[in-house]
Design an enzyme around this catalytic site. Structure first.
Site, PDB file in Angstrom:
ATOM      1  N   LYS A 266       0.835  -1.202   0.000  1.00 12.99           N
ATOM      2  CA  LYS A 266       0.000   0.000   0.000  1.00 12.99           C
ATOM      3  C   LYS A 266       0.870   1.251   0.000  1.00 12.99           C
ATOM      4  CE  LYS A 266      -2.314   2.377   3.193  1.00 12.99           C
ATOM      5  NZ  LYS A 266      -2.959   2.568   4.463  1.00 12.99           N
TER       6      LYS A 266
ATOM      7  N   ASP B  53      -6.814   1.343   0.629  1.00 14.76           N
ATOM      8  CA  ASP B  53      -6.901   1.475   2.088  1.00 14.76           C
ATOM      9  C   ASP B  53      -8.337   1.112   2.517  1.00 14.76           C
ATOM     10  OD1 ASP B  53      -8.487   3.609   1.430  1.00 14.76           O
ATOM     11  OD2 ASP B  53      -7.512   5.001   2.790  1.00 14.76           O
TER      12      ASP B  53
END
Ligand code: SF4
Length: 214
Positions: free
Chosen positions: A124, A142
């Site tokens: 991420k 997210d």
């Protein structure tokens, strides 16, 4: 999980996002690629506002890996102790700064694999840095994007990698670059976790969520 929306609905959704905010921006403060990496790594399980508060002082005295090493782990800890998991994060900031100095001449590498090899930097974080600094259409998923994607049908998937793939596969290329921020901001401020603001949502007619609020 909603069904995957069709091409025309997705194109219409992103056309509306673009009309509402042509140049969506991330909310993590940074002054260069290095401080962006550090800020994103610090943001795990913390809010962007909380991270910005902590990094305001930190980046004034340490905006390069060399300066961060000079500050040392204790110094970093002192600055970030209002953020969750701060001890571990301070360790990682020092470790990743050491690797950047020793292996990359103090520069931040710009491949996903090289970024992901840094301590405290996962897929991420790597995708956020590739997207925000190098304007590469990398999709960091997210909690906000995961929720919005699954409720609306923009990019449903059982885990973050499936959602990332759905974004890459289904969002038209002209919207790929900014898709990350449009969805994060929509998830953070409108399609919120407990009680989504469906009455004020600009994609309400296209969203497939069955329990819309008024
Ligand atoms: S209509 Fe409601 S559930 Fe659907 S995207 Fe908008 S806020 Fe989220």
């Amino acid at each position: 999980m909603a069904k995957q929306l069709d091409y025309h609905s997705i194109r219409e959704i992103f056309t509306r996002f673009q009309a509402a905010e042509a140049e969506p921006k991330g909310e993590l403060d940074h002054v260069n690629a290095y401080t962006l990496v550090v800020a994103v790594a610090l943001s795990a399980q913390a809010t962007d506002a909380g991270v910005n508060k902590a990094t305001r002082g930190l980046f004034k005295i340490a905006d390069t890996p060399e300066k961060m090493l000079a500050l040392g782990e204790e110094g970093v800890t002192e600055h970030i102790k209002t953020i969750g998991l701060y001890r571990n994060k301070a360790k990682n900031v020092i470790k990743l700064s050491r690797i950047l100095v020793d292996d990359y001449g103090g520069e931040v590498p710009n491949s996903r694999a090289a970024l992901e090899s840094l301590p405290g930097v996962g897929r991420k974080t790597a995708n956020v840095v590739l997207n925000m600094w190098w304007h590469y259409p990398a999709q960091a998923v997210d909690t906000h994007i995961f929720r919005l994607g699954n409720r609306s049908g923009i990019c449903p998937g059982k885990d973050v990698v499936a959602v990332e793939r759905a974004i890459e596969d289904h969002i038209p290329v002209d919207f790929q670059q900014h898709a990350h921020h449009w969805m994060i901001l929509h998830g953070r401020y409108t399609c919120v976790a407990r009680k989504p603001k469906c009455g004020a949502c600009l994609i309400r007619d296209l969203c497939q969520f069955e329990d819309k609020t008024e």
